[in-house]
Design an enzyme around this catalytic site. Sequence first.
Site, short mmCIF file in Angstrom:
data_model
loop_
_atom_site.label_atom_id
_atom_site.label_comp_id
_atom_site.label_asym_id
_atom_site.label_seq_id
_atom_site.Cartn_x
_atom_site.Cartn_y
_atom_site.Cartn_z
N HIS A 1 -1.76 22.19 2.09
CA HIS A 1 -0.95 23.22 1.44
C HIS A 1 -1.70 23.75 0.23
CE1 HIS A 1 0.03 19.15 -0.15
NE2 HIS A 1 -0.26 19.75 -1.29
N ARG B 1 -12.33 13.20 -0.30
CA ARG B 1 -11.19 12.37 0.06
C ARG B 1 -10.14 13.37 0.53
NH1 ARG B 1 -5.66 12.50 -1.69
NH2 ARG B 1 -4.73 10.48 -1.26
N ASP C 1 -6.78 14.69 1.50
CA ASP C 1 -5.38 14.41 1.23
C ASP C 1 -4.52 14.72 2.45
OD1 ASP C 1 -3.29 13.85 -0.86
OD2 ASP C 1 -2.68 15.90 -0.39
N GLU D 1 -7.05 10.12 3.92
CA GLU D 1 -5.73 9.54 3.70
C GLU D 1 -4.93 9.78 4.97
OE1 GLU D 1 -1.92 9.88 0.67
OE2 GLU D 1 -2.87 11.70 1.36
N HIS E 1 -3.43 5.95 -7.16
CA HIS E 1 -2.75 6.86 -8.09
C HIS E 1 -1.32 7.16 -7.66
CE1 HIS E 1 -4.05 9.25 -4.76
NE2 HIS E 1 -3.39 10.29 -5.19
N ASP E 2 -0.95 6.71 -6.46
CA ASP E 2 0.40 6.96 -5.96
C ASP E 2 1.25 5.70 -6.12
OD1 ASP E 2 0.17 9.61 -5.20
OD2 ASP E 2 -0.63 9.11 -3.22
#
Length: 551
Positions: free
Chosen positions: A103, A198, A200, A242, A312-313
């Site tokens: 997005h 990385r 997402d 991810e 980080h999540d």
Amino acid sequence: MSERWYKEAVIYCLDVETFQDSNGDGCGDLPGLISRLDYLSRLGVTCLWLNPIYPSPRRDAGYDISDYYAIDPRFGSLGDFAELALEARERGIRILLDLVVNHTSDQHPWFQSARRDAGSPYRGWYVWSESEPADRRQGIVFPGEQRETWTYDDEAKAWYFHRFYDFQPDLDWENRAVREEIKKVMGFWLQLGASGFRVDAAPFVLEMTKPDDDNPPHDFAILDDWRQDLQWRKGDAVLLLEANVEPGDLPSYVAGRPDGPNDRAHMLFNFLLNPRLWLALARQDAEPVVDGLKTAPRLAAMAQWATFLRNHDELDLSRLTKEQQADVFRAFAPKPDMRIYDRGIRRRLAPMLGGDRRRMELAYSLQFTMPGTPVLRYGEEIGMGEDLSLPDRDAIRTPMQWERGATAGFSDADPADLVQPVRTRGRYGSASVNVLDQQDDGDSLLSWFERLIRRLRDCPEIGVGTCTVLDVPLPRPVLAHRFDAPEGSVLFLHNLADTSVTLDLGRQDGADTVVEVFADGGYELPTLRLTGLELHDYGYRWFRLRRGRGD
Ligand code: MG
């Protein structure tokens, strides 16, 4: 560096915004990060994964991008990025960038053009529906914060699809123009010095979104295309995905054919193992890890897992049963404000483990000896804590604590002007937990991490070898596993319980000499038969097994 550098890497994840401010505006920046590269080099880090550095309204920590070809002006310029890539490379450190292309931000000029004008060339870059989609409350990613996946736009006079928040409209990956543009984005950053991405939310990128389709097909040709393009542009660049999907679906993300070569992503985060590590720590029982190792899908040769304990999540427990989740919550997030989205924990590791140094070492020794490449989140190496007074996942996104004081050495700005508040007081505040104090203290957690990473370098088998759980009777809290590679063999023992044990492993294959290379404390040297091995409470021991009698 070897072509398989990513298999022997130590990846350090940081957010430029909260790492180091160089110009006193209260916001971390690229020159600040450059000034800390020596620190990262000394720690032993060989690869940085930077959270998004692009211009963004930052309504989702930068995962809402408004320009893919620029740097958030608060962080610096494209020149600063090229400088960072150069300075990092001189220290043997590579850089992975977050590629967030499921997005864009709703502020991106593409979306602004698309919503304003049905005739815009960008209209078809997003996913629209003229009528109200029946499924618009399905497929929510952030329960409690997000109510729907389709939102009506007054200007466009149509509904647009957004897998995540309503300010993050999904790109339409069926559109060839979108595919070509994102390849240009990747090429741009590779040219500036990035070593890969990385990716997402990878499964959502591949998912061909169609209204009223419960089980949309995934187009893996996107990954084939990326890999080809990447290798053509920069031979040693990598993709780290991810992809928190079903185990059986994972091999397709790294190889086009079952048992075929690694011709898609190079690396996958191991979302299957992560919650099992936490369950094992909570129950003081090695079984969930053994199960995780034995049931892990086999990836194509050269493909690699990326392991992590915290990122980080939120710590996502949705792959555990309700009963298992309850055990982890009880042990590590007993209060409701420590939890998030009904499935996760918004805390850092040190406070989750009660600040117990022995347990922290055990946890990280365990992670760093799991098959794959370890990923470490900034601040974990000094044992930083979270700030639960901050909303949602910001709790674990506070500035790096470099030294004592009101801004912890993060910035020269007034403490009230910092991009995120620094934790100063309390057990995990900068007065007690900071780099400067730990740097000169050989017994500090930071010094321990430096030793851990040096020992890891001595054990390349972890990155490239075959992992086996030892088939001998052991107490439930003990994990014994080994790696075998042409380079040699290494064996690891971990005791997840708070009581010590004594073990008999028996004679191991290829062990004509046994050398202890790393451990939590003083132990008697091992015998060749590996009997009467002591293991302290929360203890860990690393052994190198050598053929032939000594050197
Ligand atoms: Mg700044």
